[in-house]
Design an enzyme around this catalytic site. Structure first.
Site, short mmCIF file in Angstrom:
data_model
loop_
_atom_site.label_atom_id
_atom_site.label_comp_id
_atom_site.label_asym_id
_atom_site.label_seq_id
_atom_site.Cartn_x
_atom_site.Cartn_y
_atom_site.Cartn_z
NE ARG A 103 65.35 17.75 43.49
CZ ARG A 103 66.51 17.30 42.99
NH1 ARG A 103 67.66 17.80 43.42
NH2 ARG A 103 66.51 16.38 42.05
CD GLN A 133 68.43 10.39 37.52
OE1 GLN A 133 68.56 11.54 37.89
NE2 GLN A 133 69.08 9.90 36.47
CG ASP A 218 71.52 7.95 44.99
OD1 ASP A 218 72.29 8.88 44.67
OD2 ASP A 218 70.37 8.15 45.46
CB CYS A 258 70.54 9.60 39.96
SG CYS A 258 70.88 9.87 41.72
NE ARG A 286 66.23 13.87 35.60
CZ ARG A 286 66.40 14.45 36.78
NH1 ARG A 286 67.50 14.21 37.46
NH2 ARG A 286 65.47 15.20 37.31
N1 NVA Z 1 69.20 10.08 46.86
C1 NVA Z 1 69.71 11.38 46.49
C2 NVA Z 1 69.41 11.68 45.05
C3 NVA Z 1 69.94 13.00 44.56
C4 NVA Z 1 69.55 13.31 43.14
C5 NVA Z 1 69.08 12.44 47.41
O1 NVA Z 1 67.89 12.34 47.71
O2 NVA Z 1 69.79 13.35 47.82
N1 CP Z 2 70.04 13.46 39.64
C1 CP Z 2 69.52 14.62 40.07
O1 CP Z 2 68.32 14.74 40.32
O2 CP Z 2 70.40 15.66 40.14
P1 CP Z 2 70.16 17.10 40.80
O3 CP Z 2 70.07 16.91 42.28
O4 CP Z 2 71.39 17.88 40.39
O5 CP Z 2 68.90 17.69 40.23
#
Ligand code: NVA
Ligand code: CP
Length: 299
Positions: A103, A133, A218, A258, A286
């Site tokens: 991530r 997701q 979102d 999400c 998930r």
């Molecule tokens: N669009 C959000 C999704 C979090 C799971 C982000 O990138 O922070």
């Molecule tokens: N939806 C999602 O990816 O959640 P987290 O940021 O908690 O992993």
């Protein structure tokens, strides 16, 4: 050849549908208390350069439930944070772990990592995409409403990483996507163009949800955009998803998010916590969807 999962386009539509079916089976097996050893002694390394609750816990629990293990790596405690090149990290980790989940911010980083990795690399969210997701979201729709092919989905809000993954999902699962976003917050033009006529950009959220079987939103402020919070809250104010807006979609339309959600901002609290919302199933899935993905990439 090593397979990676950096976007939904890395798998064929048939493979994706197979994963959704398998995820549903794994969910039922888990409920029955069946023990799996499909990934016995396999190790997943997880690099998190952004916060996470669901992604971390679902991958870690999933690996354990399949007989393997997962390790959490943050840039703060690894040499990545001190400038060791991503290419070198990829070469080293792929000699020790059986798969790597990342991530991070720039999508190019997961591409570079994958190019230098001998083991499967999974995108656990970048600024551009969040494919894991979408596996969970598709599983959730299939479980509640059956096949999504030919249905209409409305994306209301930011043209962000989740929106991009919905565009890819429209291509792979063959549904129609209407995106309603304010001026200046559109999805990437190239990603949108590649989806052709399946995806349509509109300004008015009411026009987007007309006839939709699924309405999705979102956060207005994704990770890394904290400094834009004020400006975004003003721009997105007319894009809040409410029960009134849902009332314009199909009578049995589902609401997804999400998570994490900000009640009173992108979604009305009564909608998120109400009967049209399937966000808790979506979050749970998930776990099951990623177990199916890990089996597919590793077993
Ligand atoms: N669009 C959000 C999704 C979090 C799971 C982000 O990138 O922070
Ligand atoms: N939806 C999602 O990816 O959640 P987290 O940021 O908690 O992993």
């Amino acid at each position: 050849m090593t397979r990676h999962f950096l976007t939904l386009l890395d798998l064929t539509p048939e493979e994706l549908r197979g994963l959704i079916r398998r995820a549903h089976e794994l969910k039922r097996a888990h409920r029955r208390g069946e023990i799996s050893e499909a990934l016995r002694h396999k190790v997943l390394a997880m690099i998190f350069e952004k916060s996470s609750t669901r992604t971390r816990v679902s991958f870690e629990a999933g690996m354990t439930q399949l007989g393997g293990s997962a390790m959490f790596l943050s840039p703060r405690d690894t040499q990545l944070g001190r400038g060791e090149p991503i290419e070198d990290t990829a070469r080293v980790l792929s000699r020790m772990a059986d798969a790597v989940m990342i991530r991070t911010f720039e999508h190019e980083k997961v591409e570079t990592f994958a190019a230098h990795s001998d083991v499967p690399v999974i995108n656990g969210l970048t600024d551009r995409f969040h494919p894991c997701q979408l596996l969970a979201d598709m599983q959730t729709f299939f479980e509640h409403r059956g096949d999504i092919a030919g249905r209409t989905v409305a994306w209301v809000g930011d043209g962000n990483n989740m929106c991009h993954s919905y565009i890819n999902a429209a291509r792979q699962f063959d549904f129609h996507l209407r995106i309603a976003c304010p001026q200046g917050f559109e999805p990437d033009a190239e990603i949108l163009a590649e989806a052709g006529e399946r995806c349509e950009l509109v300004r008015d959220p009411r026009a987007a949800v007309e006839g939709a079987a699924l309405v999705v939103t979102d956060t207005w402020v994704s990770m890394g955009q904290e400094e834009e919070k004020q400006r975004r809250q003003v721009a997105f104010a007319p894009y809040k998803v409410t029960r009134e807006l849902m009332g314009r979609a199909e009578p049995d339309a589902l609401f997804m998010h999400c998570l994490p959600a900000y009640r009173g901002m992108e979604v009305e609290a009564e909608l998120l916590d109400g009967p049209d919302s399937v966000v808790w199933d979506e979050a749970e899935n998930r776990l099951h969807a990623q177990k199916a993905l890990l089996e597919f990439l590793l077993a």
